[in-house]
Design a protein around this motif. Structure first.
Motif, mmCIF file in Angstrom:
data_model
loop_
_atom_site.group_PDB
_atom_site.id
_atom_site.type_symbol
_atom_site.label_atom_id
_atom_site.label_comp_id
_atom_site.label_asym_id
_atom_site.label_seq_id
_atom_site.Cartn_x
_atom_site.Cartn_y
_atom_site.Cartn_z
ATOM 1 N N SER A 190 0.837 -1.198 0.000
ATOM 2 C CA SER A 190 0.000 0.000 0.000
ATOM 3 C C SER A 190 0.875 1.252 0.000
ATOM 4 O O SER A 190 1.952 1.280 0.604
ATOM 5 C CB SER A 190 -0.905 -0.004 1.232
ATOM 6 O OG SER A 190 -1.408 1.286 1.477
ATOM 7 N N HIS A 205 1.857 3.524 -7.976
ATOM 8 C CA HIS A 205 0.488 3.535 -8.518
ATOM 9 C C HIS A 205 0.337 2.455 -9.591
ATOM 10 O O HIS A 205 -0.137 2.707 -10.695
ATOM 11 C CB HIS A 205 0.123 4.911 -9.061
ATOM 12 C CG HIS A 205 -0.191 5.904 -7.978
ATOM 13 N ND1 HIS A 205 -1.373 5.858 -7.267
ATOM 14 C CD2 HIS A 205 0.523 6.923 -7.472
ATOM 15 C CE1 HIS A 205 -1.361 6.836 -6.368
ATOM 16 N NE2 HIS A 205 -0.216 7.488 -6.452
ATOM 17 N N GLU A 237 -1.712 0.268 -9.897
ATOM 18 C CA GLU A 237 -3.108 -0.002 -10.310
ATOM 19 C C GLU A 237 -3.486 0.745 -11.581
ATOM 20 O O GLU A 237 -4.491 0.426 -12.228
ATOM 21 C CB GLU A 237 -4.091 0.336 -9.171
ATOM 22 C CG GLU A 237 -4.314 1.821 -8.901
ATOM 23 C CD GLU A 237 -3.303 2.428 -7.927
ATOM 24 O OE1 GLU A 237 -3.593 3.523 -7.406
ATOM 25 O OE2 GLU A 237 -2.240 1.822 -7.704
ATOM 26 N N HIS A 238 -2.685 1.749 -11.967
ATOM 27 C CA HIS A 238 -3.006 2.524 -13.172
ATOM 28 C C HIS A 238 -2.320 1.980 -14.424
ATOM 29 O O HIS A 238 -2.487 2.547 -15.493
ATOM 30 C CB HIS A 238 -2.633 3.996 -12.971
ATOM 31 C CG HIS A 238 -3.507 4.692 -11.978
ATOM 32 N ND1 HIS A 238 -4.783 5.096 -12.264
ATOM 33 C CD2 HIS A 238 -3.302 5.028 -10.680
ATOM 34 C CE1 HIS A 238 -5.324 5.666 -11.196
ATOM 35 N NE2 HIS A 238 -4.436 5.628 -10.222
ATOM 36 N N TYR A 247 0.307 0.471 -4.486
ATOM 37 C CA TYR A 247 -1.050 0.796 -4.922
ATOM 38 C C TYR A 247 -1.738 1.699 -3.902
ATOM 39 O O TYR A 247 -1.399 1.701 -2.719
ATOM 40 C CB TYR A 247 -1.869 -0.482 -5.123
ATOM 41 C CG TYR A 247 -2.129 -1.244 -3.847
ATOM 42 C CD1 TYR A 247 -3.255 -0.984 -3.063
ATOM 43 C CD2 TYR A 247 -1.241 -2.223 -3.410
ATOM 44 C CE1 TYR A 247 -3.488 -1.669 -1.875
ATOM 45 C CE2 TYR A 247 -1.454 -2.916 -2.227
ATOM 46 C CZ TYR A 247 -2.583 -2.625 -1.460
ATOM 47 O OH TYR A 247 -2.802 -3.290 -0.279
ATOM 48 N N GLU A 248 -2.706 2.464 -4.400
ATOM 49 C CA GLU A 248 -3.515 3.333 -3.543
ATOM 50 C C GLU A 248 -4.759 2.572 -3.137
ATOM 51 O O GLU A 248 -5.532 2.135 -3.987
ATOM 52 C CB GLU A 248 -3.904 4.597 -4.319
ATOM 53 C CG GLU A 248 -4.476 5.705 -3.450
ATOM 54 C CD GLU A 248 -3.424 6.367 -2.550
ATOM 55 O OE1 GLU A 248 -3.539 6.201 -1.322
ATOM 56 O OE2 GLU A 248 -2.495 7.012 -3.070
ATOM 57 N N ALA A 249 -4.956 2.381 -1.823
ATOM 58 C CA ALA A 249 -6.154 1.678 -1.349
ATOM 59 C C ALA A 249 -7.328 2.675 -1.305
ATOM 60 O O ALA A 249 -7.106 3.885 -1.142
ATOM 61 C CB ALA A 249 -5.890 1.090 0.032
ATOM 62 N N LEU A 265 -8.545 -0.717 -3.598
ATOM 63 C CA LEU A 265 -8.394 -1.104 -4.997
ATOM 64 C C LEU A 265 -9.735 -1.491 -5.599
ATOM 65 O O LEU A 265 -10.555 -2.146 -4.949
ATOM 66 C CB LEU A 265 -7.468 -2.323 -5.096
ATOM 67 C CG LEU A 265 -5.969 -2.068 -5.142
ATOM 68 C CD1 LEU A 265 -5.247 -3.406 -5.135
ATOM 69 C CD2 LEU A 265 -5.566 -1.256 -6.359
ATOM 70 N N ALA A 298 -8.583 -3.697 -10.972
ATOM 71 C CA ALA A 298 -7.191 -3.388 -10.614
ATOM 72 C C ALA A 298 -6.629 -4.464 -9.692
ATOM 73 O O ALA A 298 -5.488 -4.912 -9.862
ATOM 74 C CB ALA A 298 -7.113 -2.021 -9.947
ATOM 75 N N ARG A 299 -7.442 -4.898 -8.719
ATOM 76 C CA ARG A 299 -6.982 -5.955 -7.805
ATOM 77 C C ARG A 299 -6.692 -7.246 -8.580
ATOM 78 O O ARG A 299 -5.680 -7.913 -8.349
ATOM 79 C CB ARG A 299 -8.024 -6.210 -6.704
ATOM 80 C CG ARG A 299 -7.598 -7.331 -5.744
ATOM 81 C CD ARG A 299 -8.477 -7.390 -4.507
ATOM 82 N NE ARG A 299 -8.306 -6.244 -3.641
ATOM 83 C CZ ARG A 299 -7.275 -6.076 -2.822
ATOM 84 N NH1 ARG A 299 -6.295 -6.973 -2.772
ATOM 85 N NH2 ARG A 299 -7.192 -5.006 -2.064
ATOM 86 N N LEU A 302 -3.305 -6.949 -10.364
ATOM 87 C CA LEU A 302 -2.141 -7.039 -9.472
ATOM 88 C C LEU A 302 -1.976 -8.445 -8.902
ATOM 89 O O LEU A 302 -0.850 -8.923 -8.720
ATOM 90 C CB LEU A 302 -2.250 -6.000 -8.352
ATOM 91 C CG LEU A 302 -2.324 -4.528 -8.808
ATOM 92 C CD1 LEU A 302 -2.236 -3.596 -7.606
ATOM 93 C CD2 LEU A 302 -1.221 -4.187 -9.801
#
Length: 696
Positions: A459, A563, A565-566, A592-594, A596, A600-601, A604
């Protein structure tokens, strides 16, 4: 044999305004949906359906829902001031209201006379405890009830085009659909229980329930197969024609190749040996090579490409390697210099940065043949670049170039062999659809001794711990990449920019320890930053995705992706592939920014589970769709109206096999089935394939 669309298909390619009920305005609206001819309407299938089965009563139903019921018309209640017009009706068990806003009273009196019986169909909702059907979709005499389909198809629409007008247009187009000779293989039809083409169209446009709307329903699967078959036959014809194109046999002596192999500190993988043999056999043949070399990150494509280029040089010619970025071109230069040192080759790099006398000297060497292997960017296919005898063109990361650019490079010589390389694993379905006209070589082994990369999800809230871990790794002599998604702060996305992260890490880890590279840096600064990192002078390289391909630093064993997730899956996989190239155990940290999102999850988690690029590519396509995986702008993906590349991979494979077998037996499509396939090609707008066949 005459070339041209058969007359039986003419009605399907005529103007839309020739269809009953389709005037200029409707035709214009249909044009916005890319429907310009009756055949386009045939292949625009319903997206959903409405149950219109006649029920005895609305009583006991759960609302809101669409209901069809026979009623006796009761009292009319015109609006008081601004309210709606109400008509009270009664079915076999209960009373409810038909509600109209701004109606014409004379039309209602005529359509719904009191005491008459009518069949009404529409959406019933409950307001203030009273069941109401607002503006019924259908009002019919009981004797007309059979004209209402029990399950009404719902088509895609555009602003201004109603379902009734769309349905009428489709019906008119269906009336024009002729009976055509069967082009599908008889055993395939029997095995899959598929209807004929005309019957499949009728069934697809007249679903009887939700099961008929599924992509795997017999009618829809059959129509999807027709699209895929026409596409695969087209690719197979193009491929056969390319093979008939006169090439030049580039038969290497093997002398230079043997020197390179003798200097290798490792044994090539079985896949490298197999793929090299495939390419050299193609080059030695009299037909022009057109081959796609697909290999996962770190599978050893550079060695294979070098051995192919050496064969071109051994046969008295030159080879060119075109890369999408200058960083990657310079990386190739460094790698090839090292690998090819025992062979004593003259390798030249040409980029847009070359100016004046230096550029003139390089162009002279290329034109005289003194430059045996030329590496470059887009600069390679500029007008003033002339080769003495270009025999092999290697294009790296094909998805970053347009087809036109690839062809321009091939025109720099006579009958140039073409080898296209990609480190982006492409799902087999897409490889078959996009590169079906090329032969495919697969590097599916990693070199021995490569250690697995540990991938960890962290995170953003724990970023200080990550920096501390990095500090300890630097003290221990390790190097790391830190990838940021943007160069500048974005107003729309609160992502940390590379410039800011670079400043923060320098403050925390020391000025000399951290370097910066991104696409907007001047080339000289970019080169210096990469050179410092390669030499070990800087320990952390902060970068944007400019390092996705090409930077090769075996001592770098940590990858931090901020980041994460992007990023797309393929991009994450490429970035992770920058590490794990040395003896050290490597770690990839996905920050990642929580919280998610679900997609996105999933991305990853797949990264954490596997390093298999082909599994990752399949998952990427499943999560994002075919167009996004390759990048829609230059993906070259065919446009299908019915077939779906993501879910119908097996159909694509069957169509490919069928097309190959058909053309082996009947290369000119002259048999009865061949003639039927010709009609399919014309029906599917594949006229070009037939023209290709005719010119041989």
């Amino acid at each position: 044999m005459s070339i041209g669309r058969p007359e039986i298909l003419f009605p399907l390619f005529a103007s839309l305004t020739g269809l009953e009920g389709v005037g200029p305005k409707t035709a214009e609206l249909l044009g916005k949906m890319n429907i310009t001819r009756p055949r386009d309407l045939l292949f625009t299938l319903p997206t959903s359906g409405t149950d219109r089965r006649l029920r005895p009563t609305i009583q006991g139903l759960t609302f809101p829902q669409t209901v069809t019921v026979e009623v006796e018309v009761g009292l009319h209640q015109p609006p008081a001031r601004r309210g709606p017009y109400r008509v009270f009706v009664r079915d076999s068990a209960t009373e409810f209201q038909l509600v109209f806003f701004h109606p014409r009273g004379d039309w209602l009196a005529k359509t719904l006379p009191e005491a008459a019986r009518r069949v009404v169909s529409g959406r019933v909702e409950v307001f203030d405890g009273i069941a109401q059907m607002s503006h019924p979709d259908h009002i019919l005499l009981p004797s007309e009830a059979d004209s209402l389909p029990q399950y009404e198809p719902v088509y895609p629409l555009t602003a201004g085009l109603g379902l009734r007008a769309m349905t009428k247009a489709v019906r008119a187009a269906l009336d024009r659909a002729p009976m055509l000779a069967e082009w599908a293989d008889a055993s395939l039809l029997a095995a899959r229980n598929w209807p004929g083409w005309r019957a499949a169209l009728e069934a697809a446009h007249n679903p009887t329930g939700i099961a008929d709307l599924a992509a795997n329903s017999p009618a829809r699967a059959r129509l999807a197969y027709d699209e895929l078959l026409s596409h695969q036959v087209t690719l197979a014809i193009a491929r056969a024609r390319a093979r008939r194109k006169k090439g030049r046999a580039s038969l290497g002596t093997g002398v230079l190749g043997a020197k390179v192999m003798a200097g290798l500190p490792y044994q090539p993988t079985g896949a490298q040996t197999r793929v090299t043999a495939e390419i050299l056999a193609d080059m030695a043949a009299e037909m022009r090579m057109s081959r796609l070399l697909q290999g996962d990150v770190g599978a050893g494509k550079t060695l294979v490409a070098l051995l192919a280029m050496l064969a071109a040089v051994e046969s008295g010619g030159q080879a060119a390697l075109m890369a999408p970025t200058e960083i990657l071109a310079r990386q190739h230069l460094a790698s090839l210099h090292e690998l090819a040192a025992p062979a004593g080759l003259n390798i030249t790099l040409l980029t847009g940065r070359d100016k004046g006398a230096e550029r003139a000297d390089k162009l002279a060497d290329i034109a005289s043949g003194a430059a045996q292997i030329v590496i470059g960017t887009h600069a390679l296919f500029q007008a003033e670049v002339n080769f003495a005898d270009l025999r092999l063109a290697v294009v790296d990361e094909q998805h970053r170039f347009g087809v036109k650019q690839r062809l321009e490079l091939g025109q720099k010589g006579q009958a140039v062999d073409m080898l296209v390389m990609t480190a982006t694993p492409i799902p087999r379905t897409l490889a078959m659809s996009q590169y079906g006209d090329m032969d495919l070589s697969l590097l599916d082994e990693k070199p021995a001794g490569r250690k697995p990369i540990e991938t960890v999800l962290v995170s953003m809230g724990r970023i200080e711990q990550v920096v501390e871990r990095l500090r300890a790794a630097i003290v221990a002599g390790r190097q790391a990449y830190w990838v940021c998604p943007l160069v500048d702060e974005s107003e729309h996305m609160a992502l940390t920019a590379a410039e800011n992260r670079f400043a923060a890490l320098r403050a925390q880890l020391g000025e000399g320890a951290v370097g910066l590279v991104h696409g907007q840096l001047p080339p000289v600064d970019k080169d210096a930053a990469v050179a410092d990192f390669v030499a070990g002078r800087s320990r952390v390289l902060v970068a944007t995705t400019v390092i996705e391909v090409g930077v090769n630093v075996p001592s770098a064993s940590i990858m931090v992706i901020e980041h994460a997730e992007h990023f797309g899956l393929a991009q994450l996989h490429q970035l992770r592939g920058r590490i794990g190239r040395g003896a050290e155990a490597s770690t990839c940290l996905l920050l990642y920014e929580a919280p998610l999102g679900e997609a996105a999850r999933a991305r990853l988690e797949i990264m954490r589970e596997t390093e298999d690029g082909f599994r990752i590519a399949d998952e990427d396509m499943r999560l994002r769709g075919a167009g996004d995986v390759l990048g829609t702008a230059q993906s070259g993906l065919p446009h299908f109206r019915i077939a779906d590349l993501e879910t119908q991979a097996e159909l694509m494979a069957a169509a490919r096999k069928d097309a190959q077998l058909l053309l082996e037996r009947d290369p000119q499509l002259e048999t009865p089935r061949g003639q039927a396939v010709r009609a399919l090609l014309y029906l599917m707008d594949r006229d070009a394939a037939i023209r290709l066949m005719s010119v041989g």
